[in-house]
Design a protein around this motif. Structure first.
Motif, mmCIF file in Angstrom:
data_model
loop_
_atom_site.group_PDB
_atom_site.id
_atom_site.type_symbol
_atom_site.label_atom_id
_atom_site.label_comp_id
_atom_site.label_asym_id
_atom_site.label_seq_id
_atom_site.Cartn_x
_atom_site.Cartn_y
_atom_site.Cartn_z
ATOM 1 N N TRP A 170 0.918 -0.891 -0.202
ATOM 2 C CA TRP A 170 -0.182 0.277 -0.356
ATOM 3 C C TRP A 170 1.213 1.214 -0.267
ATOM 4 C CZ3 TRP A 170 -2.589 -3.017 4.321
ATOM 5 C CH2 TRP A 170 -3.592 -3.872 3.782
ATOM 6 N N TYR A 172 1.154 4.298 -1.615
ATOM 7 C CA TYR A 172 0.126 5.338 -2.169
ATOM 8 C C TYR A 172 -0.039 6.676 -0.820
ATOM 9 C CZ TYR A 172 -0.769 2.379 -6.326
ATOM 10 O OH TYR A 172 -1.061 2.180 -7.715
ATOM 11 N N SER A 227 6.353 -2.258 -3.475
ATOM 12 C CA SER A 227 7.170 -1.356 -2.944
ATOM 13 C C SER A 227 8.207 -0.531 -2.285
ATOM 14 C CB SER A 227 5.569 0.221 -2.900
ATOM 15 O OG SER A 227 4.923 -0.438 -3.657
ATOM 16 N N LEU A 373 6.325 4.440 -6.092
ATOM 17 C CA LEU A 373 5.206 5.072 -6.310
ATOM 18 C C LEU A 373 4.200 6.023 -4.693
ATOM 19 C CD1 LEU A 373 2.651 2.526 -8.223
ATOM 20 C CD2 LEU A 373 3.730 5.263 -8.776
ATOM 21 N N CYS A 374 5.984 4.918 -3.409
ATOM 22 C CA CYS A 374 5.467 5.909 -2.445
ATOM 23 C C CYS A 374 5.175 7.036 -2.342
ATOM 24 C CB CYS A 374 6.540 5.886 -1.265
ATOM 25 S SG CYS A 374 7.658 3.678 -1.742
ATOM 26 N N ALA A 376 2.277 8.428 -3.632
ATOM 27 C CA ALA A 376 1.493 9.421 -5.114
ATOM 28 C C ALA A 376 0.783 9.617 -4.611
ATOM 29 C CB ALA A 376 2.639 8.251 -5.426
ATOM 30 N N THR A 378 -2.123 9.114 -5.550
ATOM 31 C CA THR A 378 -3.090 8.168 -6.106
ATOM 32 C C THR A 378 -4.531 7.874 -6.284
ATOM 33 O OG1 THR A 378 -0.887 7.147 -7.277
ATOM 34 C CG2 THR A 378 -3.071 5.760 -8.167
ATOM 35 N N VAL A 380 -7.664 5.473 -4.993
ATOM 36 C CA VAL A 380 -7.399 3.981 -4.727
ATOM 37 C C VAL A 380 -8.696 3.895 -4.651
ATOM 38 C CG1 VAL A 380 -6.878 2.637 -3.041
ATOM 39 C CG2 VAL A 380 -5.114 4.550 -3.331
#
Length: 397
Positions: A170, A172, A227, A373-374, A376, A378, A380
């Motif tokens: 996880w 994001y 990630s 993507l840490c 990010a 985005t 979900v």
């Protein structure tokens, strides 16, 4: 008509041919003459010294990892099997009751068995921690309080640690931030307990929790594609690395994960035994030796059956996989996969690979240390958040 090879088959055939040619060269190489055994000369007898205490003498070169974790409840036979294999610490679980799996939770009677067989215990809390509702619904305080209750029942001493799992990828910001709040609540609940907090997760979340000062111990899961895991590993800030997942070594007889301690820990990562916390530390030299007996693969590599000319390729080992090294001859190294344990449909394999294909486990080879993507921004979906929540009814508010 002769069959025409496509490019992939040609490259694979060529690599096996090249390996076979190199093996032939190695097998035909002149072997060094044996060193003559010197004739013993009489010596003056000396007064025997007091035999050392066996518990204070480190056993170097342990083939099997010193640290395992398992969801199986241990009886005497299972604990003895771990000890006989060379294991020194087994991680067992604290959780709410009933646990997510029958037998996953550490009970006081089991604690006595484990300690009685000379093993130390590592404590990790997980209760559907692969379901995002755990973090979204602010379960940090309740989980911490339950972990401390179970620690007291087990007799866990001050100065040791309890790890808390975040068992999914996880990265994001929308997912990461509630997880950080979860660890803030745990840290607050642990104040005055003199028990340290650890995290088990991917590199992205281990790094985020570390930067916020919310844990002291960092256990990287064996999902090395998650990630930031390789990036965080390469910082050397990790405590434990789960190097084999769900394997069943023949000498153990049931499913375990195996783990390596960072040599910088000097053998202490929060474990405990019936003598306390720090007395459960592994010898620093033993920790280093066990770590150095493993290697990462620099690239996809053919695993050859033996050193004879025309030896067959057993399989292709993939880049970044870790293997245990057994012996070296010429420019080849004998390795074993999966720490010698079967996993699902895969059996462990022993064979030879070029020594040049191996990289020390001090860092993942060729990794750019990119956290990807840490954090990010985005969006979900609920599908992503709740994909592991089917049975986690206890995580509902």
């Amino acid at each position: 008509m002769a069959q025409r090879l496509n490019r992939r088959d040609f490259l694979l055939t060529s690599s096996v041919f090249a390996a076979s040619a190199a093996l032939a060269s190695c097998s035909s190489a002149a072997k060094p003459a044996p060193t003559p055994t010197p004739t013993p000369t009489p010596s003056t007898p000396t007064t025997p010294t007091t035999p050392p205490n066996p518990s204070s003498v480190p056993t170097l070169g342990s083939a099997f990892p010193l640290i395992t974790d398992t969801a199986a409840r241990l009886d005497v036979a299972k604990a003895k099997a771990l000890r006989a294999a060379g294991v020194k610490t087994v991680f067992r679980y604290y959780s709410h009751l009933p646990p997510s799996l029958v037998g996953k939770d550490l009970q006081p009677e089991e604690t006595l068995i484990i300690l009685g067989e000379g093993l130390s215990i590592g404590s990790v809390f997980q209760h559907f921690n692969n379901c995002y509702r755990t973090f979204e619904n602010n379960w940090g305080k309740e989980d911490a309080e339950q972990a401390l209750r179970m620690a007291e029942a087990a007799g866990q001493p001050e100065g040791s640690a309890i790890y808390f799992g975040v068992d999914a990828d996880w990265p994001y910001a929308a997912l990461r931030d509630p997880i950080l709040k979860y660890f803030e609540d745990i840290k607050r609940a642990f104040e005055g307990s003199n028990i340290a907090v650890g995290i088990y997760s991917n590199g992205c979340l281990c790094n985020a929790v570390r930067e916020k000062g919310l844990a002291q111990y960092f256990w990287l899961s064996g999902s090395t594609g998650h990630s930031g895991t390789q990036a965080f590993y390469n910082t050397n800030n990790w405590t434990l690395f789960q190097n084999a997942l769900d394997v069943t070594p023949s000498q153990v007889g049931y499913a375990i994960d195996t783990n390596l301690a960072n040599p910088s820990t000097q053998g202490y990562f929060g474990q405990w035994n019936d003598r306390g916390a720090r007395p459960a530390a592994h010898a620093a030299a033993e920790t280093q030796t066990t770590f150095m007996a493993r290697s990462f693969l620099r690239a996809d590599t053919e695993l050859m059956q033996d050193l004879n000319p025309g030896a067959a390729s057993l399989t292709k080992l993939l880049k970044d996989r870790n293997v245990r090294t057994i012996a070296t001859r010429c420019d080849w190294t004998k390795v074993i996969t999966q720490e010698g344990g079967a996993t699902r449909a895969l059996q462990p394999m022993t064979g030879w690979i070029p020594t040049s294909a191996l990289a020390p486990m001090t860092s993942f080879p060729g990794n750019s240390s990119n956290y990807g993507l840490c954090g990010a921004p985005t969006a979900v979906s609920d599908t992503t958040k709740y994909q592991n929540c089917d049975r986690a009814t206890s995580r509902l508010r």
